[in-house]
Design an enzyme around this catalytic site. Structure first.
Site, PDB file in Angstrom:
ATOM      1  N   ARG A 284       0.838  -1.203   0.000  1.00 59.21           N
ATOM      2  CA  ARG A 284       0.000   0.000   0.000  1.00 59.21           C
ATOM      3  C   ARG A 284       0.872   1.252   0.000  1.00 59.21           C
ATOM      4  O   ARG A 284       0.566   2.232  -0.696  1.00 59.21           O
ATOM      5  CB  ARG A 284      -0.927   0.011   1.221  1.00 59.21           C
ATOM      6  CG  ARG A 284      -2.024  -1.042   1.177  1.00 59.21           C
ATOM      7  CD  ARG A 284      -2.952  -0.921   2.369  1.00 59.21           C
ATOM      8  NE  ARG A 284      -3.707   0.325   2.345  1.00 59.21           N
ATOM      9  CZ  ARG A 284      -4.348   0.829   3.391  1.00 59.21           C
ATOM     10  NH1 ARG A 284      -4.306   0.202   4.563  1.00 59.21           N
ATOM     11  NH2 ARG A 284      -5.018   1.957   3.288  1.00 59.21           N
TER      12      ARG A 284
ATOM     13  N   CYS B 141      -0.907   6.303   8.962  1.00 62.76           N
ATOM     14  CA  CYS B 141      -1.292   5.039   8.325  1.00 62.76           C
ATOM     15  C   CYS B 141      -2.369   5.396   7.315  1.00 62.76           C
ATOM     16  O   CYS B 141      -2.282   6.421   6.645  1.00 62.76           O
ATOM     17  CB  CYS B 141      -1.756   4.025   9.363  1.00 62.76           C
ATOM     18  SG  CYS B 141      -3.098   4.621  10.424  1.00 62.76           S
TER      19      CYS B 141
END
Length: 281
Positions: free
Chosen positions: A179, A238
């Site tokens: 990611r 995050c």
């Protein structure tokens, strides 16, 4: 007072302690009702259920990330309803080795409640050890939770924009590498990462059994990532400000306190198309 981790052995000895409150934080980002269903199917005796979307986040806005920080006063009402007051030892857990429960660990510290610890190994370790599970929902005695937010513990997108390119800060991204580099993005509409951010997957805080690494090993990991920067200059992010708290906890265990949370994280960063993104390692 437990302020970082608590073992399954210790929690088992305190299941009937009136000064301890246990919170089940199980949640699946791709199936928001899964955590509540799992709680109803079985949980640690005495545990209350906290929903990431409903209890631990404010409503999403056009400019926010997926999990905005909750209103402190509203969260205080919920905490009091669970029986948490200034003298309560809180233990949080989930089924994903702390990935979600660390959010409540961080929120309580943000509000000034230091006596909160993550169950090391979480529900998977508790089950492996054949400890008790129940479907009984506890009936708490309401308490008063006083709010003392410390807003020095988090930063916003404007702050992060201001430190881009600076060598005295470290922006650490807790998402998985695929990611971070933009190879896949299952949750947000734009892949990639904030330019200059370093990849620090939260899973690397754990050993193969899902418990935290020893403090010395965590210190070695984060000292390398800091590369001379002070712990207070570490900003953790995050996807939406949840798993980043895992890295903040790991730094506390490593004896490197003072790191801050980029609360909006990637899902907020990409709301403004003027903000730069990177897909390179």
């Amino acid at each position: 007072m437990f302020t970082t981790l608590v073992s399954t052995d210790t929690l088992a000895r305190h299941l009937d302690d009136p000064d301890w409150v246990i919170i089940d934080c199980r949640f699946v980002l791709t199936d928001p009702s899964a955590g509540r269903r799992a709680y109803a199917h079985g949980h640690i005796p005495g545990a209350h259920y906290a929903d990431l979307n409903e209890d631990l986040s404010a409503p999403v806005t056009p400019a926010s990330g997926r999990h905005p920080l909750p209103d402190p006063r509203q969260l205080a009402v919920r905490l009091g309803a669970w029986g948490i007051d200034p003298g309560t030892q809180v233990v949080v857990y989930d089924g994903s080795f702390g990935a979600i429960a660390v959010r409540l660990w961080w929120l309580l510290r943000w509000l000034g409640h230091g006596a909160v610890a993550l169950l090391d190994g979480g529900l998977p370790k508790w089950r492996r050890e054949h400890r008790p599970i129940t479907t009984v929902v506890p009936q708490p005695t309401a308490a008063r939770f006083d709010v003392r937010p410390d807003d020095e513990r988090w930063v916003d997108s404007t702050f992060v924009e201001g430190i881009l390119g600076r060598q005295d800060y470290r922006l650490l991204d807790a998402r998985a590498e695929e990611r971070y580099i933009g190879l896949v993005e299952p949750l947000d509409p734009v892949p990639g990462h904030v330019p200059g951010a370093l990849n620090a997957p939260f899973e690397d805080n754990l050993d193969v059994s899902g418990v935290f690494l020893p403090p010395a090993e965590l210190r070695e990991r984060y000292t390398a990532l800091l590369a001379g920067a002070a712990p207070s200059q570490a900003i953790h992010m995050c996807g939406s400000g949840v798993t980043a708290c895992h890295n903040i906890l790991a730094m506390e265990l490593a004896g490197l306190p003072g790191a801050r949370l980029y609360a909006g994280s990637w899902s907020e960063w990409i709301r403004d198309r003027r903000r730069p993104i990177s897909k390179a390692v």
